[in-house]
Design a protein around this motif. Structure first.
Motif, PDB file in Angstrom:
ATOM      1  N   ASP A  36       0.853  -1.186   0.000  1.00  0.00           N
ATOM      2  CA  ASP A  36       0.000   0.000   0.000  1.00  0.00           C
ATOM      3  C   ASP A  36       0.891   1.239   0.000  1.00  0.00           C
ATOM      4  OD1 ASP A  36      -1.862   2.019   0.391  1.00  0.00           O
ATOM      5  OD2 ASP A  36      -2.815   1.057   2.115  1.00  0.00           O
ATOM      6  N   LYS A 123      -1.514  -0.828  -4.228  1.00  0.00           N
ATOM      7  CA  LYS A 123      -2.689   0.017  -4.088  1.00  0.00           C
ATOM      8  C   LYS A 123      -2.275   1.336  -3.469  1.00  0.00           C
ATOM      9  CE  LYS A 123      -4.152  -1.934   0.358  1.00  0.00           C
ATOM     10  NZ  LYS A 123      -5.263  -2.565   1.077  1.00  0.00           N
ATOM     11  N   GLY A 124      -3.207   2.278  -3.503  1.00  0.00           N
ATOM     12  CA  GLY A 124      -2.962   3.579  -2.915  1.00  0.00           C
ATOM     13  C   GLY A 124      -4.001   4.568  -3.396  1.00  0.00           C
TER      14      GLY A 124
END
Length: 127
Positions: A36, A123-124
């Protein structure tokens, strides 16, 4: 004498089968298959993460290709075999240009260590 030959042949086949069953070949693994990035700024440009890939099998692991979902995500990896018990690296770079909002990207790693793909995830959120 023929009977002894048949018995020895059957015994060799059984031993070969047992050895083959105990050999698991190359096995791909990662202690952390998801990363992340958190909140990133589009203006700051590309971000990268290095995934550790482990070969927990008993034969050399060969990564044949790494597929990403779009041109915004690019992988870098060595095509050198990873020996049993050793580690390799896959660097995944995400370009946030023109992609505001949350992102979730799966990266498919194809190798001789698994049928189908081994999945890494990034992801982010892009601001």
């Amino acid at each position: 004498m023929k009977r002894l030959g048949w018995i020895l042949g059957a015994l060799l086949l059984c031993v070969g089968f047992v050895i083959a069953q105990n050999s698991k070949g190359a096995v791909i693994s990662s202690p952390a298959p998801e990363f992340d990035f958190g909140v990133i700024k589009e203006a700051n440009g590309k971000v990268s993460h290095t995934f550790v890939i482990k070969n927990i099998g008993d034969a050399p692991l060969v990564i044949t290709r790494v597929a990403t979902p779009c041109a915004c995500t690019t992988p870098e990896y060595s095509q050198e075999p990873i020996a049993p018990g050793k580690e390799g690296r896959i660097i995944v770079t995400f370009n946030p240009a023109g992609r505001p909002g949350p992102f979730f990207k799966n990266v498919a790693v194809y190798s001789n260590g698994r049928d189908g793909a081994f999945t890494l995830r990034i992801k982010g959120k892009v601001e």
